[in-house]
Design an enzyme around this catalytic site. Structure first.
Site, mmCIF file in Angstrom:
data_model
loop_
_atom_site.group_PDB
_atom_site.id
_atom_site.type_symbol
_atom_site.label_atom_id
_atom_site.label_comp_id
_atom_site.label_asym_id
_atom_site.label_seq_id
_atom_site.Cartn_x
_atom_site.Cartn_y
_atom_site.Cartn_z
ATOM 1 C CE1 TYR A 1 29.714 40.323 -15.454
ATOM 2 C CE2 TYR A 1 27.531 40.954 -14.484
ATOM 3 C CZ TYR A 1 28.813 40.639 -14.500
ATOM 4 O OH TYR A 1 29.309 40.028 -13.063
ATOM 5 C CG HIS B 1 -3.048 42.099 -29.287
ATOM 6 N ND1 HIS B 1 -2.453 43.368 -29.906
ATOM 7 C CD2 HIS B 1 -2.319 41.381 -29.420
ATOM 8 C CE1 HIS B 1 -1.280 42.745 -30.228
ATOM 9 N NE2 HIS B 1 -1.001 41.642 -30.091
#
Ligand SMILES: O=P(O)(O)O[C@H]1O[C@H](CO)[C@@H](O)[C@H](O)[C@H]1O
Ligand SMILES: O=P(O)(O)O[C@H]1O[C@H](CO)[C@@H](O)[C@H](O)[C@H]1O
EC number: 2.7.7.12
Lengths: 351, 351
Positions: free
Chosen positions: B319, B166
């Site tokens: 980061y 779906h």
């Protein structure tokens, strides 16, 4: 139409620091959860493991032997994403194919010689030593690089590959994307309103109170009005401070104490070592360190992924990756829950 | 200094569509992985489960009974993040506290009556029915809303809470963040260069070849020069098409075929049902559907999280969350690996 209530009615909020919108749909917390449940890691970590490359006296990947450190310990990342020398990709031949040179260094900082502690379980003087080490590394690498990113990935859920308490420091020859956004926003706010965006923001939150989590003589912790992660917080000095090295000894001691309180609350929320990514943002450094950076205010972002329990996280997927961030409880509700939590760590409670 | 080689030397690349930079550090693939390994879900999914709310004939959370559908099936999400009526938060009292009204609808679209298939295991005519359903829902919701976001979260790793094939459709009264970015970039490129950014980009990639994964009469699939996720791809029509409903029958059939090939390659990469989030972007809709949107080119983004194997993903953490996206192999290396994979699904190979 009924009266607007943030906890009942979806709406969008603007993040003026990073120039982004978030969809707030608090009513969505009512849905049942049938999705992925995270493995819970309750293995006890040994205090010292000679095979763990972050431990005192251990051998690292490159053959180096760690000293028998007893405070913090800073060393070069053995697998750095940024290295000091890299040739320039040269000029681009088309505006849609732009590459530029990137140089830098990546370091790892151990917070403590023991593998079985985390910041909230460390003493304020031990945390103060970490803060001093953050200030020094900013100064040292900031002498050469325009951006020094200190960040901590905590917990396996945040991709952290080693339980030993540590953070990373990546310094780069370029201003990273998010730094650029914060630069633009703070610069624009200053020139329009004549004062730093985050100084005014902190002042406003102190007045409005509903998003405050902790306050101290020199610091405040709040769930920002535009928070994306369920229990995201922003840590701000009360004074206008541009970079970590500018903090006074009193501000550093106070920071150690408020960090310990915040991280204790986080651990107490689901009675587990709370995963997150956190990092510091301050004015750019490098050769332009003396330039006008007064629009910058030092701050730390905490981004924890958990939503409902120790094992059910918020997935930033589909809609979030393709359209816009979406959150399932209001920042005010998150702040209220965090405020209500004890400041004594659940593991340290007298039985 | 040595000669620049993208696969050896870190550098940064610019994403002109979403105005973002990525750090490319391909040498980092050499490091050993000691971090979290994802649980591998090899449970077999039953073809029909009367307790699964996405199955034909099943009862949903709100008590409604699904029809015994035999193709695609579209219905309202029982826990929508966006609802058609929500009061306006009212004017903001401060530039740092901006909230705005958000209205919309959230739908779920089942691709197939069976729970044990995925798009690459469906036949081209069955995939074509999904494409037609995507075009219709864009038309239907686009009549009222300026943005209709179709997206698929596939796999538990992507927060998908139900194995039944779906996707979701979230239509909103506002242009979401990433749509706004793509609008700005494509608008600016068109006015500077006189043609749509992605039309020229597709043409360039056809010439340069090294990032192409698949080409067909009407479509191309490539790893964009600025890809962030290890095996991220971009699916583009060759013709200038602004929105899904504009696709001709021939283009839809060809799309079904190239989607099946791409998703088969993805599954073949680590011989598993490959997780990803994907979604379509096309010109805004709503009342401004007739306005000048010629700078838009229809496209789909595929964002798969896996990096090294079926159980080792790329973590976009520290980061990446605080500074800039970072990738560990070059887009050219990723394209080469995907190109080399067979177009026959590993589960369908004759033994
Ligand atoms: O598919 P669900 O259960 O609605 O939810 C999933 O997709 C949504 C849209 O990308 C995200 O907001 C959720 O965090 C994720 O779990
Ligand atoms: O801590 P490590 O192993 O260097 O790596 C971790 O943090 C890095 C920086 O945020 C990310 O790029 C990696 O994806 C993550 O696994």
């Amino acid at each position: 139409a009924s009266v607007f209530r943030a906890s009942e009615h979806q709406h969008i909020r603007y993040n003026p620091l990073q120039d982004e919108w978030v969809l707030v749909s608090a009513h969505r917390m009512k849905r049942p959860w049938q999705g992925q449940v995270e493995p819970q890691h309750v293995e006890t970590v040994p205090r010292h493991d000679p095979l763990n490359p972050l431990c005192p006296g251990a051998v690292r990947a490159n053959g180096e032997v760690n000293p028998h450190y007893d405070g913090t310990f800073l060393f070069d990342n053995d697998f750095p994403a940024l290295q000091p020398d890299a040739p320039d990709p040269g000029p681009s031949d088309h505006p849609l194919f732009r590459a530029e040179a990137a140089r830098g260094v990546c370091k790892v900082m151990c917070f403590h010689p023991w593998s079985d502690v985390t910041l909230p379980l460390m003493s304020p003087p031990e945390i103060r030593a970490v803060i001093d080490a953050w200030a020094s590394v900013t100064e040292e690498l900031g002498a050469q690089y325009p951006w020094v990113q200190i960040f901590e990935n905590k917990g396996a859920m945040m991709g952290c590959s080693n339980p030993h308490p540590h953070c990373q420091v990546w310094a780069s020859s370029f201003l990273p994307d998010i730094a650029q956004r914060e630069e633009r926003s703070q610069q624009a706010y200053q020139s329009q309103h004549g004062e730093p965006l985050l100084v005014e923001y902190g002042r406003q939150e102190l007045l409005r109170k509903e998003r405050l989590v902790l306050t101290s003589e020199h610091w405040l912790v709040l769930v920002p009005f535009w928070a994306v992660w369920p229990f995201q917080t922003l840590l701000l000095p009360r004074r206008h401070v541009r970079r970590l090295p500018e903090l006074t000894p009193a501000e550093r001691d106070d920071l150690a104490s408020i960090m310990k309180k915040l991280l204790t609350k986080y651990d107490n929320l689901f009675e587990m070592s709370f995963p997150y990514s956190m990092g510091w943002h301050g004015a750019p450094t490098g050769s332009e360190v003396g330039a006008k950076w007064d629009h910058w205010q030092l701050h730390a972002h905490y981004y924890p992924p958990l939503l409902r329990s120790a094992t059910v996280r918020k997935f930033m997927v589909g809609y979030e990756m393709l359209a816009q961030a979406q959150r399932d409880l209001t920042p005010e509700q998150a702040a209220e829950r965090l405020r209500a939590l004890p400041e004594v760590h659940y593991q340290l409670k007298a039985n």
